[in-house]
Design a protein around this motif. Structure first.
Motif, short mmCIF file in Angstrom:
data_model
loop_
_atom_site.label_atom_id
_atom_site.label_comp_id
_atom_site.label_asym_id
_atom_site.label_seq_id
_atom_site.Cartn_x
_atom_site.Cartn_y
_atom_site.Cartn_z
N LYS A 348 0.46 5.29 3.14
CA LYS A 348 -0.58 4.27 3.08
C LYS A 348 -1.94 4.95 3.16
CE LYS A 348 -2.15 0.02 5.38
NZ LYS A 348 -1.93 -0.89 6.54
N GLU A 350 -6.26 3.85 3.30
CA GLU A 350 -7.28 2.81 3.38
C GLU A 350 -8.65 3.46 3.29
OE1 GLU A 350 -6.48 -0.46 6.39
OE2 GLU A 350 -5.16 1.14 7.14
N CYS A 358 -5.24 7.32 6.68
CA CYS A 358 -3.95 7.25 6.02
C CYS A 358 -2.85 7.22 7.06
CB CYS A 358 -3.77 8.42 5.05
SG CYS A 358 -3.79 10.06 5.82
#
Length: 383
Positions: A348, A350, A358
């Motif tokens: 992930k 952001e 992350c």
């Protein structure tokens, strides 16, 4: 003052050289931040020769297209010095871009240095004219210097805002246009006077022939560099798709997961480089060794580090600097002064106001991504 014109065939050839050199230099430096220091130096050196040599070749070919009513040629030593000045100043700009944190200030500084290299190369090269003396106007010099500062900065900002294919192409066009505009603004503010009483033997080759030779040489050098160090080519997915199944599964990360999270460098090559490396960690009084591909991230812990593997936190005797040096060839990247991450384990990402964060497999921690490292992580993750 002498009246003069230009052979527009050589002018177009000079513009093509500038585009080829820009594409070569920007492509050679794509993704080099993940390489070892030695490999990075080699790539930056090649890019400096391609970019700096392309700047000089563009200028020289355009000057060979200069049409004056008298015979003239160029001093070989002065011409060589102008080429070396372009290569050295371009190399300095690339060193700043690839060996310093990439911030707005450093990118601007690199663009200014590259632009000044264009201007310095131009005026050194002009001083090498024989049988004819260039005369400069303050307006012409000032306009050339202004263009040399503004236009290359814009081109570098475009090329390095995101290191994807689109930005490389846009940066190439910006670089080519910048070099040509600086040259012809400087030429517009230049006049020419014949040297009185000069009797000098001219070169064996005429200016037109030299223009063809330099153009061919510039394209051959760029082509050789592209063939040996290009990073603009197939993506990781295309490389993986072309491999036999037994090779594709040699990476510790499932193939479907790798394809879903593309990286610039082929994953299999990264895994193979990591096969000979083992990362030490201490557990229950014993020193054990771990495959780097099993590690999701590395976090600084004083003079030592912690290895993040799933939910585990393993003590490693390496410092964060030593870990970066050893793990960068295996694909790890520094995203913060206290963190390295394995891009294959990032699940992930952001974007935040002042940077990003992350997440990696199996860990609840949010790993900060500093603003200076943001562009590199996004490039590696294919964002």
């Amino acid at each position: 003052m002498l009246e003069y014109g230009h052979d527009w065939r050589l002018v177009l050839a000079s513009f093509a050289i500038a585009l080829m050199a820009g594409f070569t230099g920007l492509s050679l430096t794509r993704g080099v931040s993940r390489l070892s220091v030695t490999q990075r130096k080699v790539a930056v050196s090649m890019a400096a020769v391609a970019l700096g040599g392309g700047i000089w070749s563009m200028h020289f070919v355009a000057m060979l297209g200069l049409q004056l009513p008298i015979f003239y040629f160029y001093d070989a030593l002065t011409t060589l010095v102008s080429a070396l000045a372009a290569i050295l100043m371009t190399g300095l700009a690339l060193l700043i871009l690839h060996f310093r944190p990439r911030t707005s200030r450093s990118v601007t500084l690199a663009g200014v240095i590259m632009g000044l290299g264009i201007a310095v190369m131009h005026y050194i090269g002009m001083s090498g004219m024989e049988l004819c003396r260039p005369v400069y106007t303050p307006l012409g010099v000032g306009g050339a210097l202004l263009a040399a500062v503004v236009l290359p900065v814009l081109a570098v900002r475009v090329a390095y805002s995101e290191r994807g294919r689109r930005n490389i192409l846009l940066g190439t066009v910006g670089f080519g246009v910048a070099v040509v505009i600086v040259h012809f603004i400087a030429m517009a503010g230049t006049g020419f006077l014949p040297e009185a009483g000069a009797v000098v033997a001219g070169p064996v080759l005429g200016n037109g022939t030299l223009g063809i030779v330099v153009t061919l040489a510039a394209f051959l050098i760029s082509a050789a560099f592209l063939l040996t160090g290009i990073t603009f080519g197939p993506s990781a997915e295309e490389v993986l798709a072309s491999l036999p199944a037994r090779e594709a599964v040699s990476a510790p990360v499932p193939l479907a997961e790798v394809v879903a999270r593309p990286v610039v460098e082929p994953v299999v090559a990264t895994a193979r480089r990591a096969e000979t490396l083992r990362v030490p960690h201490e557990k229950e009084g014993r020193t054990l060794f771990l495959d780097p591909m099993a590690i999701s991230a590395v976090r600084a812990e004083g003079h030592y580090t912690l290895l993040l593997r799933g939910t585990e936190r393993l003590f490693c005797p390496w410092s964060i600097s030593e870990a970066e040096e050893r793990l960068t060839p295996a694909g790890f990247i520094r995203v913060h002064r206290s963190f390295l991450v394995n891009p294959l384990r990032v699940v992930k990402f952001e974007r935040l106001k002042d940077g990003g964060q992350c997440s990696v497999e199996g860990a609840e921690d949010r790993i900060p991504v500093s603003r200076a490292r943001l562009a590199e992580l996004r490039e590696v993750m294919g964002l």
